[in-house]
Design a protein around this motif. Structure first.
Motif, PDB file in Angstrom:
ATOM      1  N   GLU A 202      13.582  51.310  22.165  1.00  9.21           N
ATOM      2  CA  GLU A 202      13.787  52.485  23.022  1.00  9.21           C
ATOM      3  C   GLU A 202      12.511  52.785  23.811  1.00  9.21           C
ATOM      4  OE1 GLU A 202      15.634  55.964  21.302  1.00  9.21           O
ATOM      5  OE2 GLU A 202      16.465  54.757  19.680  1.00  9.21           O
ATOM      6  N   PHE A 203      11.371  52.383  23.229  1.00  9.02           N
ATOM      7  CA  PHE A 203      10.122  52.706  23.940  1.00  9.02           C
ATOM      8  C   PHE A 203       9.148  51.543  23.909  1.00  9.02           C
ATOM      9  CE2 PHE A 203       9.047  54.302  19.604  1.00  9.02           C
ATOM     10  CZ  PHE A 203       7.824  53.681  19.393  1.00  9.02           C
ATOM     11  N   TYR A 224       4.229  65.788  22.041  1.00  9.21           N
ATOM     12  CA  TYR A 224       5.491  65.249  22.564  1.00  9.21           C
ATOM     13  C   TYR A 224       5.746  65.819  23.941  1.00  9.21           C
ATOM     14  CZ  TYR A 224       6.175  63.260  18.016  1.00  9.21           C
ATOM     15  OH  TYR A 224       6.012  62.509  16.882  1.00  9.21           O
ATOM     16  N   GLY A 228       7.861  61.032  26.298  1.00  9.56           N
ATOM     17  CA  GLY A 228       7.576  60.336  25.040  1.00  9.56           C
ATOM     18  C   GLY A 228       6.534  61.050  24.211  1.00  9.56           C
ATOM     19  N   PHE A 243       9.152  56.093  26.620  1.00  7.07           N
ATOM     20  CA  PHE A 243      10.576  55.791  26.399  1.00  7.07           C
ATOM     21  C   PHE A 243      11.179  55.149  27.648  1.00  7.07           C
ATOM     22  CE2 PHE A 243      12.087  57.109  22.205  1.00  7.07           C
ATOM     23  CZ  PHE A 243      10.906  57.593  21.679  1.00  7.07           C
ATOM     24  N   ASP A 283       9.482  49.541  19.443  1.00  7.01           N
ATOM     25  CA  ASP A 283      10.216  49.943  18.239  1.00  7.01           C
ATOM     26  C   ASP A 283      11.438  49.046  18.022  1.00  7.01           C
ATOM     27  OD1 ASP A 283      11.323  51.071  20.601  1.00  7.01           O
ATOM     28  OD2 ASP A 283      12.582  52.359  19.350  1.00  7.01           O
ATOM     29  N   VAL A 363      11.769  56.919  14.832  1.00  5.48           N
ATOM     30  CA  VAL A 363      11.958  56.901  16.292  1.00  5.48           C
ATOM     31  C   VAL A 363      12.847  58.067  16.724  1.00  5.48           C
ATOM     32  CG1 VAL A 363      12.884  55.574  18.233  1.00  5.48           C
ATOM     33  CG2 VAL A 363      11.618  54.407  16.420  1.00  5.48           C
ATOM     34  N   VAL A 364      13.858  58.368  15.918  1.00  5.72           N
ATOM     35  CA  VAL A 364      14.767  59.476  16.258  1.00  5.72           C
ATOM     36  C   VAL A 364      13.980  60.769  16.414  1.00  5.72           C
ATOM     37  CG1 VAL A 364      16.674  60.878  15.375  1.00  5.72           C
ATOM     38  CG2 VAL A 364      16.745  58.393  15.129  1.00  5.72           C
ATOM     39  N   ARG A 367      12.007  60.822  19.896  1.00  6.62           N
ATOM     40  CA  ARG A 367      12.678  60.786  21.206  1.00  6.62           C
ATOM     41  C   ARG A 367      12.411  62.077  21.975  1.00  6.62           C
ATOM     42  NH1 ARG A 367      18.360  59.168  18.803  1.00  6.62           N
ATOM     43  NH2 ARG A 367      18.049  56.932  18.630  1.00  6.62           N
ATOM     44  N   SER A 372      15.400  66.474  19.166  1.00  3.02           N
ATOM     45  CA  SER A 372      14.416  65.775  18.321  1.00  3.02           C
ATOM     46  C   SER A 372      13.337  66.727  17.832  1.00  3.02           C
ATOM     47  CB  SER A 372      13.742  64.647  19.109  1.00  3.02           C
ATOM     48  OG  SER A 372      14.700  63.745  19.565  1.00  3.02           O
TER      49      SER A 372
END
Ligand SMILES: Cc1cc2nc3c(=O)[nH]c(=O)nc-3n(C[C@H](O)[C@H](O)[C@H](O)COP(=O)(O)OP(=O)(O)OC[C@H]3O[C@@H](n4cnc5c(N)ncnc54)[C@H](O)[C@@H]3O)c2cc1C
Length: 509
Positions: A202-203, A224, A228, A243, A283, A363-364, A367, A372
């Motif tokens: 995803e990133f 954050y 990203g 991301f 990831d 990773v979740v 995001r 998140s």
């Protein structure tokens, strides 16, 4: 020359495995594509690697822990962390580790819940430079007679039923077995028909060593943003998660591109005046669906890749090598059937899959998006509790790992507790011969016959200990995993099967 085992890759996993095999009497050749073992990416700040309990136990059980510990870079008596090391390590409250950057406190960890773990000087975590770790392993490998050829990449592999031909630019080499420890882009894996299934990135993660016009523009630690995550460790170490679906991976950056990336991801008007070092990672999480194909095996990143979040990859790979080494050596020496090697995949693949999921779950939480951040806040609350801290420590430190060896005593499949024996040795020291151990803690257990019949295959120890955990006797594999156990006053039921399974001996009925 026909080597017993050719290993592709002199990373930490290939080197550790080579030591295991050479200690057990195998001839080993390690082929490494890089000319030099030296790389700025293996030194601070980017080369910092966190070792967990199973890795520290493995090093202790081979007498390597003191040498590795002597290279430690982050420890209280060395003063504060060096500039640019992970920001969370510099926090005032003693921290046990983190999950997606969410810390858990050391004093929240309730070690009394880990029934099968005894107090030990071995520890549960240590931070070292990758290059220093590799140097200790390479020195040991050479002392054991391993031949390491640097600047010699594996280019192609022809695997037969009983031996493997490995092609390099300088000619072919032959081995009865080949183990691919050649990292995430493994040539061995690609050449030998292993499938590599998993999830796409995803990133793109960027590690950058820079000089900033005004470091005060950036906030230290993890922030954050809409694009990203920016983790800033002053004065100039940056980890950025962009991301972008992994589009930036392995693309070199010039200063202007690094500048624009930093501004986009951090959402701050930061100015880079010099770019010293840059590398990328993602990831993406993939795992080989088999760890063995005939006489070719995979270990370490060659068998599984995932993001470095939570620092688990090296630990996972050392665990592979510890599991595989003694089994492959027994097969090479003709003491066990090749079927013993099937247990390598059966035991290590599920552990690898769990680590891949551990990295995906993080990773979740990273995001971009309000969901998140809300989930991360819930997770932070949980991490700040005794239950949460203990759970996270258990996972991050790897203290409760248990292999599925098909049931039996609850200790079977776990790492043997570090008993202090009557002769003053710890269990970790007893294992340094690389042999299995039959440990008798209760003289009332009727095992004397078994010991007399099979003792040439083990280090056999009869010993009183202060904390026997109510156990009568244990059979411990060379990798320190308990293969059989009975409680005090118990008998040898099941021991014959365990002997046969792990040491290919006739049933001790
Ligand atoms: C930024 C970052 C931080 C990390 N932090 C941690 C951490 O804290 N804890 C942790 O457990 N893990 C961490 N990891 C992961 C860890 O570094 C890897 O999982 C580990 O290095 C894997 O070891 P390996 O020996 O399997 O592979 P590698 O270290 O990749 O070694 C493979 C070797 O094979 C060689 N090679 C490649 N192709 C060939 C070929 N064709 N022929 C011959 N040789 C070849 C390579 O040159 C290399 O020397 C981190 C990773 C990154 C990127």
């Amino acid at each position: 020359m026909l080597y017993d085992v050719v290993i592709a890759g002199a990373g930490p996993v290939g080197l550790f495995l080579s030591c295991e095999l050479a200690q057990a009497g195998c001839s080993v050749l390690v082929l490494e594509q890089a000319e030099s073992a030296d790389s700025p990416l293996k030194r601070l700040p980017f080369g910092l690697r966190g070792l967990n309990a199973p890795t520290l136990e493995a090093l202790d059980r081979r007498g390597l822990l003191d040498a590795v510990a002597a290279t430690q870079v982050l420890k209280p008596d060395k003063g504060p962390p060096p500039p640019g090391t992970a920001h969370w390590l510099a926090q005032p409250r003693p921290l046990g580790g983190h999950f997606a950057g969410i810390p858990f406190a050391l004093d929240d960890v309730d070690r009394t819940r880990w029934t099968w773990r005894l107090p030990t000087p071995v520890g549960t975590q240590m931070a070292v430079e990758l290059q220093a770790l590799e140097a200790v392993l390479a020195q040991r490998a050479i002392a054991l007679g391993v031949c390491i050829e640097r600047g010699r990449a594996v280019q192609a592999v022809r695997a037969g039923a009983t031996e493997v031909v490995v092609e390099t630019a300088a000619g072919v080499v032959r081995g009865r077995w080949l183990v691919g420890c050649d990292g995430g882009r493994s040539t061995v894996r690609k050449q030998c028909g292993f499938s590599f299934a998993g999830t796409d990135p995803e990133f793109t993660g960027h590690s950058l060593l820079v000089e900033l016009e005004d470091p005060g523009v950036l906030t230290p630690g993890r922030q954050y943003t809409a694009q990203g995550m920016c983790n800033f460790n002053p004065p100039g170490v940056l980890a950025l998660a962009d991301f972008d679906g992994g589009a930036g991976h392995r693309k070199p950056l010039d200063l202007a591109e690094a500048q624009s990336l930093l501004r986009r991801v951090s959402a701050r008007d930061a100015t880079i005046t010099a770019l010293h070092l840059h590398s990328t990672w993602t990831d993406g999480a993939r795992q080989s669906s088999a760890y063995r194909n005939g006489h070719v095996l995979l270990a370490g990143d060659a068998a599984h890749v995932h993001s470095p979040l939570g620092g688990q990859g090296l630990n996972l790979g050392i665990g592979d090598a510890m599991n595989l080494g003694w089994k492959l050596a027994r097969v090479v020496r003709g003491e066990a059937d090749e079927a013993l090697l099937d247990s390598y995949h059966l035991e290590r693949h599920p552990i690898g899959a769990t680590v891949l999921d551990w990295s995906r779950a993080q990773v979740v939480l990273m995001r971009p998006g309000a969901g998140s951040r809300a989930l991360a806040a819930v997770m932070a609350d949980l991490a700040d509790t005794r239950d949460g801290g203990t759970y996270l420590a258990e996972r991050v430190w790897g203290v409760s790992q248990q292999l599925d060896l098909g049931g039996g005593h609850p200790l079977v499949g776990r790492s043997v507790p570090d008993f202090l024996l009557a002769d003053g040795r710890r269990m970790g020291e007893v294992l340094r011969t690389g042999q299995g151990v039959l440990l008798m803690l209760d003289e009332n257990c009727a095992l004397r016959d078994v010991v007399d019949r099979w003792q040439q295959h083990f280090t056999s120890v009869t010993s009183a200990v202060d904390h026997a955990l109510g156990l009568g006797a244990l059979l411990v594999r060379p990798d320190g995993i308990v293969a059989w156990a009975c409680d005090a006053g118990g008998d040898e039921a099941g021991l014959g099967l365990a002997l046969q399974r792990w040491f290919a001996l006739p049933k001790a009925d």
